[in-house]
Write an enzyme that holds these catalytic residues in place. Structure first.
Site, PDB file in Angstrom:
ATOM      1  N   CYS A  99       0.790  -1.043  -0.126  1.00 37.17           N
ATOM      2  CA  CYS A  99       0.059  -0.124   0.004  1.00 37.17           C
ATOM      3  C   CYS A  99       0.875   1.219  -0.014  1.00 37.17           C
ATOM      4  O   CYS A  99       0.656   2.151  -1.055  1.00 37.17           O
ATOM      5  CB  CYS A  99      -0.857  -0.037   1.258  1.00 37.17           C
ATOM      6  N   LEU A 100       1.495   1.462   1.068  1.00 37.37           N
ATOM      7  CA  LEU A 100       2.213   2.941   1.280  1.00 37.37           C
ATOM      8  C   LEU A 100       3.127   3.320   0.293  1.00 37.37           C
ATOM      9  O   LEU A 100       2.951   4.338  -0.381  1.00 37.37           O
ATOM     10  CB  LEU A 100       3.073   2.903   2.642  1.00 37.37           C
TER      11      LEU A 100
END
Length: 434
Positions: free
Chosen positions: A259-260
């Protein structure tokens, strides 16, 4: 209901197994035949789903894995959980498009299609719906239902799992929203309806943008504190005593995972491509976090020169951890791997130990610092070893992922020098925290 989950990875497999456990008949669609064969044999490559749990839904007949598109026929609900990576630093929706084309052939009136893959606002409405309508000859919102429900999987988190993490649900129409919510109410404890598709899509990328920006803030703070000779870790402990208006984030070697490093780029790229505007804070955070592995290498380089009057080239370095966070084998976008790659490019002799990744090289003996390798994933270009019986022969140790299996007290006693990028080691003259 007959549930089809397209993509059997970190997001899709937990959803498929959970849906089977609550009574649905589930087809886990996975084009990778090697993965399909493993799943059919009861072998899970996703840590959050143990082999016993997978075997249970296989034995009950509620779940099967398939690479054949025709097995999607007759689905009531199809959920797309395919990857949305970056290609050349731009969002890549090719897997979503492929899944939409495959599904379109099998959509029947009354069926529901939900996108879970993280993406920019407008993807469900502008990308997925046209593909489904074109391939099926049906009209979304009238003949079949379409929705978006962002995944919130946190690999290795035993406290917050699929079933007890609040689930945002959204629909193309009010009728679509009802159908989407009806399904997720069977597999999760709490559903949170969104007013529209785009709001739900934006909520997902913003959740991770919030973390990304705050991690960048403390990463830069750690660099400035080092320059000033201030202990950033103690500073953050002090700030965290404020009972309101402050959330504690910690520095590290960078950001990683599914995600990040990716989700904020989807948002900033979309805003720039569609409207010509720059999301400046995201781009600045991306620059800081992407440069953090280089900062770790520079800190190690400086320490070797200052303490031992030697360069990184030819130095024996032990890197502890390859996964992007402790307690998991997930090495996707891991900054630990980037640090290792940079050190090797500079001529360092790097040994990597990670108890959650498979042993792919080394042949060393039993482990005082890590448990036996149990992972089933691989990290391209990265050799991991089962472990070591001493660290005395290394010029430096870099603690990148603080797995619980690492004996930090013994490490502190035996190592000549440790660069602790996570702030978990006891203070000592030969231990530096990032």
């Amino acid at each position: 209901m007959h549930i089809c989950v397209l993509g059997q990875g970190y997001v899709g497999l937990p959803l498929a197994v959970r849906a089977a456990e609550v009574g649905h008949t589930v087809t886990g669609y996975e084009p990778d035949r090697t993965r399909c064969a493993a799943l059919a044999a009861g072998s899970s490559y996703v840590e959050d789903i143990g082999d016993g749990r997978l075997q249970g839904v296989l034995d009950s007949g509620a779940y099967r894995a398939s690479w054949a598109p025709q097995d999607l026929k007759g689905f009531d609900v199809a959920v797309i959980t395919v990857p949305t990576p970056l290609t050349d630093r731009a969002p890549d929706l090719s897997c979503v498009r492929d899944a939409g084309r495959v599904l379109a052939e099998w959509i029947e009136p009354g069926a529901t299609v939900v996108l879970e893959s993280t993406t920019h606002p407008g993807t469900t409405r502008d990308v997925l719906v046209p593909l489904l309508e074109e391939g099926s000859g049906l009209v979304a919102g009238r003949d079949f239902h379409v929705g978006f429900s962002p995944e919130r999987i946190d690999p290795g988190n035993a406290d917050w799992r699929l079933e007890n993490t609040p689930k945002i649900v959204a629909g193309l129409t009010e009728g679509c929203l009802r159908r989407v919510r009806d399904f997720y109410d069977t597999v999760t404890d709490v559903t949170v309806p969104a007013s529209g598709l785009e709001e739900a899509e934006l909520a997902k990328v913003f959740e991770n943008t919030y973390r990304h920006v705050n991690i960048a803030l403390v990463n830069e703070l750690s660099r400035m504190a080092h320059t000033l000779g201030v202990d950033v870790w103690h500073t953050l402990e002090l700030a965290a005593t404020k009972p309101f208006g402050f959330t504690r984030f910690l520095p590290g070697p960078g950001v990683g995972g599914h995600c990040l490093p990716i989700d904020p780029v989807y948002l900033s790229h979309h805003v720039k491509a569609r409207h010509g505007q720059t999301f400046r804070l995201i781009e600045l955070a991306q620059d800081i976090n992407e440069s953090q592995p280089d900062y770790v290498v520079r800190r190690l380089q400086d320490a070797l020169s200052r303490r031992f009057r030697r360069s990184v080239h030819g130095a024996r370095v032990l890197a502890l951890g390859a996964a992007y966070k402790p307690g998991t084998s997930d090495a996707r976008q891991s900054p630990a791997v980037e640090v290792t790659d940079r050190l090797r490019a500079m001529g360092a002799d790097v040994t990597v130990v990670d108890p959650h990744l498979p042993e792919t090289g080394g042949g060393l003996r039993d482990i005082p610092f890590a448990g036996a390798g149990t992972g089933t994933g691989t990290v391209t270009g990265l050799d991991t070893v089962a472990g070591l019986d001493t660290v005395a022969g290394f010029d430096a140790v870099v603690l990148l992922t603080p797995h619980a299996e690492f004996d930090l007290d013994r490490l502190a006693a035996e190592a000549a020098y440790v660069l602790d990028t996570r702030g978990v080691m006891p203070a000592a003259p030969h231990i530096e925290r990032l």
